[in-house]
Each structure stands twice: as C-alpha cells, then as structure tokens.
Design an enzyme around this catalytic site. Structure first.
Site, short mmCIF file in Angstrom:
data_model
loop_
_atom_site.label_atom_id
_atom_site.label_comp_id
_atom_site.label_asym_id
_atom_site.label_seq_id
_atom_site.Cartn_x
_atom_site.Cartn_y
_atom_site.Cartn_z
N HIS A 134 0.87 -1.16 -0.08
CA HIS A 134 0.06 0.02 -0.09
C HIS A 134 0.86 1.30 -0.05
CE1 HIS A 134 0.95 -1.02 4.07
NE2 HIS A 134 0.72 0.37 4.51
N LYS A 567 0.25 12.82 8.94
CA LYS A 567 -0.51 13.75 8.50
C LYS A 567 -1.32 14.37 9.65
CE LYS A 567 -5.41 12.96 6.38
NZ LYS A 567 -6.26 11.94 5.91
#
Length: 905
Positions: A134, A567
């Site tokens: 991923h 993030k």
C-alpha cells in the site's frame, strides 16, 4: 582484458544514445527531435519558458502519450545506471566501509562486550523487513524484469573485449522491449498479483543475497570466538500482502489462504533448487572417507519409509551417502509441495511439517561431514543452505494479518448479544464496560458460540479470518503467520476483542497453554502515541493476557504508525511523539519483565517515516532494541533498495549491523539525565510550535480545494497501482479526513510541494530559538542521534521539493482565491531552509550525503519535462477534454514522476 572503469556519465550517455536510436526506430525521427526540443527548453527555463508552454499546449494527444513515455523511459534508464554504479561503489568501498558487519562486531568486542553476551544477542536477533503493498509498485513486473536485465547488461559492459558489441546489441534490444511494454496496468491489481510482485523481490533476496550475507555474519562472529547456530534466524523476511485487511475489501479470508499457498510454493521451489545444487556438489565417496553411523541409520530409516525413492536411487552407488541423503531431502520437499497444492494431511516422515524437520535432516548430514574430514564443505555450502532454509522456512515470508479495531468489536457484538452474556447490548457499552466484559470472558475457556454458528456477513467475515489462520498454521507450518495487528488501537479493549475472536477459532486456549499468534496494537495517531505507555501497562497488567504473552515467549510486539501521525500532526510532532512513545513502551515492558519488539510502520517518503534505515535504527532511544525489530518496506523504495542484489545486500547488512550496535552498545543512555531533560524540553518547544504552524495550514478552509486542485490526487485512483481504495469507505468525498495518508503524501509529492516532509520544521526551530533554546539545539544536533537523523530526512524532502515547478501547478490549476496558500507554503519552506542552515552550519542540502544527492540530481533532469506535461494535461482534463489519449498521457506522467522520485507515497 579489463579496460578503464566506466563512469556514470559514460553509461548515462550510452543509454541516452540507445534510447534515441530506439525512438527513431520505433516512432521516427520526429519524436526524437521533439524530445530533444522539450528537454532543451526545460533545461533552459526550468519550466518558466513561454515557448515551452506554447509547445506543450499544441501537442496532440497521441503525441503527448509518446512524449511522456519517452521521458519515463529516460527515467527508468537513468535510475538503473545510478543504481548499478551505486552498487559498484559500495563493492569498492567495502574494504574500508564503516558500519558493516566486520566493523560493527569489532567495535562491539572493543567496547568490552563478551563473547557470551554477543552470542546470546545473536541467538535472539530477529531483524525483519516487512514488504507491503500500500501502495504497490507503480511499475509493472514486466517493466521491472526488463530494468533488471538492463542492469545486468550494464554490469557486463564494464568488461572490454570481443563480446562488447554483442552486449550493446542486447542492451538495445532490451530498450526496444521496454519501449514496447505498456507501463500502465489495464485494471486495478488483485491482492494475489500484488503478492506475486512482492515475492519477485523476496525471491531475489532469498536466492542471491541471504546465503552469502548469513555466511558472512557467521564467519565474522567466528573470528571473535562466537558462533551463529545454523538454525538461528537473525534475519527474516515478512509480508502484509494478502493479510492486510484494513480498509481493503479485496483481501478476503480466501485471498489470505491463496497468498500463503503462493509464497509456500515459491519457498519450496527455492529449497528444491538449493538441495539439487547441493546434491550435485556432494560427490563424497565412502571409498575415500567414512560416514557417520547416524547418517547411515537415517538413510536406512528413509529407505523403509520411502521405498519407491530407494528403488529410483539405485543408480546412485552405495558409496555416495551424502548424495543419497540429499535425494531423500529433495523427495520430502516434493512431497511437501504436493501436500500444499492438494491440501492433503501431513504424513510424518514423508513430507515436512516445518522447517525444523528439514534442518534436522540436514544436521545429520552436516555432522557426518564434520566427523570425516569434510569441515570446509560442512561449514561452507551445507551451512549456507541450512541458514537460508532457516531464514525462509517453508513459507518464504512470515505473513502478518491486520484488521481495523472497529471490525473486531462488530464481530464481538454479534457473538456477545447472541450468547446473552451481557445485560447491556455490547454496542452500547463504553470502553470501560467493554474492557471489563472482555477481561471476564478471557478467563472463561468456553467460546461464545458453537462451531458453525451463523453470524451476519460482516462479523462472520471477520471471524472467518481467525479460522483461516488456524487452517493456515496447520497446512503451511507455524511460521507462516505470527502476528495479528490491530489498526487504530485506542484502548486495551481493542486488543482483547481480537484475542477473544482468536479464542473462538481455537487459536488461543489459555488453560491448555495455546497461543498460536501474538497480538499487536498499532498506535497511529498523535493521541495514541502519547498514551502508549499507560495502554501497554494496563494490557500487561491483565493476568490472563500476560499469560498469553508468556506463552508467546515473553515478547510483546507494538507497532508504531508514522503515516497518520504525520498527516495529523506534521513531521516534527510525529517524529518526536514516536520517539517518546518508544521510551514509554520500553520502560513499561521492562517493568513487567516483558521483551518489547517494536514494529515501525514506515513508508517510502519522509512524510511517512522514510529515510535511511540504518540511521533510523541507531537513533532509537536506548534499550528499546534487544535484537528484534520489524520495519515496513513500501512502494518504489522496495525496487530501489532490493532490485539489484548488491544494493539489497548492503541494505540488509546495514540493518543487521545497526541492530547489533543499538542492542549491545546503546543499553544505557549516552547522556546524563539532566542533559536529556533539557533536550526533551527543547524538542517539546520546537514540536509544539511546529504543530501549531502545521495545523494552521491544514485547518485552513481553503486547504482542501487547494490540495485537490494543485495536485493530481483525484486522478490517482485511475492509475491502478494498488488493490486498496484510496479513500475510506465512509468518505464524503469532500474532506481530507476521508483521504488515506498515502494519497495525502502522494499528491504533495507529485506536485513537488512535499509538505508532509518538512512543513512546520522551520517554525518549530525558530520558536524554540526565540524561547532561548538555540545553544541547546546546536548541542543536540552535534551530540544526539535523534536530531541529526531527523534533520537529515527533512533535508532529503527539501531537496526533492521544487517550488518553481510547484508554482506552475498552482498558477495553472488552482482558483485565484486559494492561491495565497502557496505563499504560506513558500514562506515556511524558506524558513525551514534557513533554520536548518543555522542548525547544521551547512549552506547546501545533503552536503553530507553525496551519493543520495547525486542519485536525486541524476533523476532531476528527466523530471522537469514530465512535471510540465502533467500540469498541461491536468489543465486539459479539468477543462473537459475527455480524449482517452489525454487521460492516458496524464496517468503516464503520474507513473513516471512516482518512478523518478522513488516513491508513490
């Protein structure tokens, strides 16, 4: 005859010439001329040329596709040349290289570590890169194999002689094939395709790297009076591909079994190839030297159990027992392969249930050689094969299974409510109530439901995963799956829910002393990292859970997530809170007498925890490492680190060496407690200010439209680079909260803003200096591993950042009312650059990392045209141009830039 060494410039020039010739053959001189024109304009104006802009706007869709492909091909070839020369330089420097195994072991011994201490550490070493999908590789396997062939031919070209022209012709042939191979997948890859891609690299490592690396480790330890047992596993390979269910509905229980089947078949194929080579070598005759009674007895036992093999072995004379032993091993491996393929039951003495049984057969053979003047062979090819077999086992890699914590609670709710064990519906319980219920149930050996009980589809799917794990352990061996990872762990109830589901499937039975898998909380957000210590303390304080840990060898694994913490909090706060969490986890584990194994969920980019692995290991807090560590390897970083065997060897050796150093030479703090407290306060000040700066940016109402328009993140989904959706299932489609950390980093990287890799660092350092921490910060940078490792990674992100190119994206694609955010980003960029120059005393970025600087510089010349084409193609598609060739050209720019920057996120 060996000529003068070829330089990188020589090979770059050769590859560029061959590419131009290929383009001319394939497409005609017009395309080659256009490539030269665009490159010249880009070199001259760095994208600011009006003439270049007009040239790009006039390009027809079909021509745009071919132009993008030409520059992408240039990238592939330039990258390959740089990798080959990097590998060559590493080989030349190996004699004086500091940081490798020889120097590390010498330094450890010089520091007073005894042979016994070193042997004990090596015996429990478990360094494990874990390959994930991923995102998966943006490059197709068809492209990867041709890139590897180019690398091999470049290596061969280093030798002058009559074959040179033939090699150059083959290089030209390969470049033609590379041009004729479509870089884009026609559809989103299935998880099994991803598994096959990852296994491509794993097989290269198992075949071409592990045997010699483990042999060298053994020889190095022997030189200081310490041995490496042949069944030791200081280095293993792991995978998530086929087991990572979090957010990926395509990873079903059936897919997990199929992935395990695939990797087991590959492992057995490698083991069969190896034993056949050994059988060919071991022509030792008892007419010359003897054989041990144990070996002869083992052969007689095998003859009785496998009479058909004994009959077929008739052409081998009785005086070659070692070849006969290898034949029986080979036949047992073949029987194991048939069992795996057909799904039949294990036949003791006929096939292998585990790698331990294989190693036992080989031990008898090796011992006989040692007793009969065959020490060099026993210590050489036989032990090399044994060590490789121990490392890869019967399953090649150890698969981790991962699922989101919320899905476990959904399954438990279905079971609890059906069984009526709680007066309150499970979903209505708060976290404390769930914990109390689960702790009580953990002490109870009976399951919630009888076998075969039907559950609603979602909960049933989750429960079936645990049943599949039990089946896999029985079919493929106990090493095929070791850890169950719980995403978004916020409390001990999240871990206990998974344990109770495992009990339902028979994986855990504490009264019977059964704990077939370990449970791994994954701490992903800033808040979770800050409560890591109390969470682990509560978990290990639960008597029955602690019993489970003891059954697992007294080891508790905890995974640290870099992506979401970055993030949410920015690079400074994420890095600092991960560092602090490791300290807290270390202290809690030690207080409970448990060994801590940390699993670092690093991505390819700095914004997702990327950076040199060896330095990252050495920068861990003291006593957090005790020989064991797991680190994810993702995206283009996998091919950059492991596609060329020499580079794969170097990266794995660096990781092994760093773990040895950190485990044996960093058992106590290098600095007095009062100094560490002062440094902590300085970092806390910098982190707090950096966090405020970062949150001001991401909380700005204009940030969402700015990000979505200034980057190609919305177009990423069509690239088909991974089986997992880019957005979460509950997304609104309007906010960043629904966007996974990977596309978040991906978008910023594609537009060369790379905000997650550096934003807030300058504000944090500036604020800390204003509070009076300036002298302390400089002391920290000079004396503390953490800060220079952190700033080095930030430097790499800054070096890749190109705000001149980024401005093109903003001016062409972003609405005027949102363009002001670029000024804020640009201001923080220059602030960060200035603060790093002050801290490091260096005017240039990556001055201390010339190899990395060169690698990035080599690629940069090819990047600029692709970026400028991407901007124009984004503008066309967003203006309504739906021509399929325009769309294809755009996707090719995304693919090419991901290749050039070495990561997709």
């Amino acid at each position: 005859m060996i000529g003068a060494p070829r330089t990188l410039d020589d090979d770059l020039a050769l590859l560029e010439r061959l590419l131009v010739e290929s383009l001319t053959r394939q497409e005609g001189a017009t395309l080659a001329a256009l490539v030269a024109e665009v490159r010249a304009l880009a070199d001259a104006g760095r994208g600011r040329s009006t003439q270049l802009g007009e040239t790009l706007r006039r390009i027809e869709p079909g021509v745009a596709v071919r132009l993008v492909r030409a520059f992408s091909a240039s990238f592939h070839l330039a990258t390959i040349a740089e990798q080959v020369h990097r590998a060559d330089e590493l080989a030349v420097r190996s004699a004086t290289y500091r940081g490798g195994l020889v120097d590390t072991v010498a330094d450890v011994v010089a520091a007073g570590v005894t042979a016994e201490e070193l042997a004990a550490l090596v015996a429990r070493m478990d360094v494990r890169p874990v390959f994930t999908a991923h995102p998966t590789e943006a490059k197709r396997r068809s492209v990867l194999t041709k890139r590897l062939r180019v690398a091999e031919l470049l290596d061969e070209l280093a030798a002058e002689g009559p074959d040179r022209q033939r090699r150059e012709r083959r290089l030209a042939e390969t470049i033609d094939l590379l041009w004729q191979t479509d870089e884009l997948r026609h559809g989103r890859p299935e998880p099994l395709e991803e598994a096959s891609s990852v296994l491509y690299f794993v097989e290269v490592l198992a075949r071409d790297v592990l045997p010699d690396l483990l042999d060298d480790l053994s020889a190095t330890l022997a030189s200081v009076g310490t041995s490496l047992p042949v069944d030791a596993r200081p280095l293993r390979l792991g995978s998530w591909v086929g087991g990572d269910r979090d957010g990926n509905p395509n990873v079903t229980p059936s897919v997990t079994l199929q992935a395990l089947q695939l990797q087991t078949e590959r492992a057995l194929g490698l083991l069969l190839d190896g034993i056949e080579e050994l059988r060919s070598e071991l022509s030792v005759s008892t007419r010359v030297v003897g054989a041990s009674d144990a070996l002869l007895e083992r052969l007689e036992s095998l003859r009785r159990r496998m009479p058909d093999v004994a009959v077929r072995a008739g052409r081998w004379t009785p005086d070659e027992p070692y070849r006969l032993a290898c034949l029986f091993v080979s036949e047992r491996l073949r029987a194991t392969l048939r069992r795996v393929i057909e799904g039949t039951a294990h036949r003791p003495g006929i096939d292998y249930a585990s790698a331990a049984e294989l190693l036992e057969d080989l031990d008898v053979l090796r011992a006989s050689l040692l007793q009969h003047h065959g020490e060099l062979v026993a210590r050489g090819s036989v032990e090399r094969y044994q060590r490789t077999a121990a490392a890869i086992g019967l399953s090649l890699v150890t698969l981790d299974v991962r699922e989101h914590a919320a899905r476990h609670h959904e399954a438990i709710a279905a079971l609890v409510d059906r069984a009526g064990v709680s007066p309150t519906p499970y979903a209505e319980l708060d976290r404390r109530g769930r914990t109390d219920l689960l702790v009580e149930e953990l002490a109870n050996p009976r399951p919630f439901a009888a076998p075969g009980t039907a559950l609603p589809p979602g909960p049933d799917d989750v429960l079936r995963v645990f049943t599949v794990i039990r089946q896999a352990l029985e079919r493929y061996g106990r090493d095929c799956i070791e850890s169950y990872v719980i995403s978004m762990t916020r409390g001990v109830d999240d871990v206990l829910a998974a344990v109770l589901l495992a009990r339902e499937a028979g994986l855990v039975d504490l009264r019977a002393g059964v704990a077939h898998v370990g449970f791994v909380p994954l701490l992903e957000t800033i808040d979770e990292l800050r409560t890591a210590g109390p969470l682990l303390d509560e978990l290990l304080g639960i008597t029955h859970y602690r019993h489970l840990v003891d059954l697992r060898g007294g080891v508790q694994e905890v995974m640290l997530g870099y992506s979401d913490s970055n993030k949410l909090g920015g690079i400074t706060t994420s890095s600092w809170e991960i560092h602090r969490a490791q300290r807290a986890l270390r202290d809690v584990a030690a207080g409970h007498g448990v060994r801590l194994r940390l699993f670092h969920g690093r991505g390819g980019t700095v914004g997702r925890g990327g950076g040199p692995t060896g330095k990252a290991i050495l920068a861990q807090p003291f006593r957090t490492l005790d020989g064991a560590i797991k680190i994810t390897e993702q995206g283009e970083v996998i091919s950059d680190k492991y596609s060329v065997p020499a580079l794969g060897r170097q990266n794995l050796e660096l990781a092994l060496s760093a773990v040895l150093r950190a485990s044996l030479l960093h058992r106590e703090s290098r600095h007095p407690p009062d100094v560490l407290r002062r440094w902590d306060d300085a970092m806390a000040a910098a982190s707090a200010a950096a966090f405020r700066s970062y949150r001001e940016l991401v909380d700005d109402p204009g940030l969402v439209p700015y990000f979505l328009t200034s980057t190609p993140v919305e177009e990423m989904g069509a690239l088909n680079i991974g089986s997992r959706p880019a957005r979460r299932a509950t997304e609104s489609g309007l906010g960043l909260g629904d966007l996974r950390a990977i596309p978040w980093v991906f978008g910023w990287t594609q537009s060369r803003q790379i905000v997650p890799g550096w934003y807030g660092v300058g504000s944090g350092l500036a604020a800390a200096r204003e509070e009076g921490w300036g002298a302390t910060l400089r002391q920290m940078w000079a004396e503390w591993h953490f800060l220079p490792t952190f700033t080095s990674n930030v430097e790499m992100a800054l070096f890749k950042t190109d705000l001149g190119l980024a401005r093109r994206y903003v001016e062409r694609l972003v609405a005027p009312e949102h363009q002001g955010l670029f000024d804020r980003i640009e201001g923080e960029y220059h602030r960060t650059l200035g603060q790093l120059r002050w801290l490091t005393g260096s005017d240039g970025l990556l001055d201390g990392h010339p190899t990395l600087r060169r690698a990035l510089t080599v690629r940069e010349r090819h990047l600029v045209p692709l970026h400028l084409l991407q901007v124009e193609l984004l503008a066309r598609t967003r203006a309504g141009d739906s021509h399929p060739e325009v769309r294809r050209a755009l996707l090719l720019t995304i693919n090419g830039i991901a290749t050039g920057l070495r990561n997709t996120g």
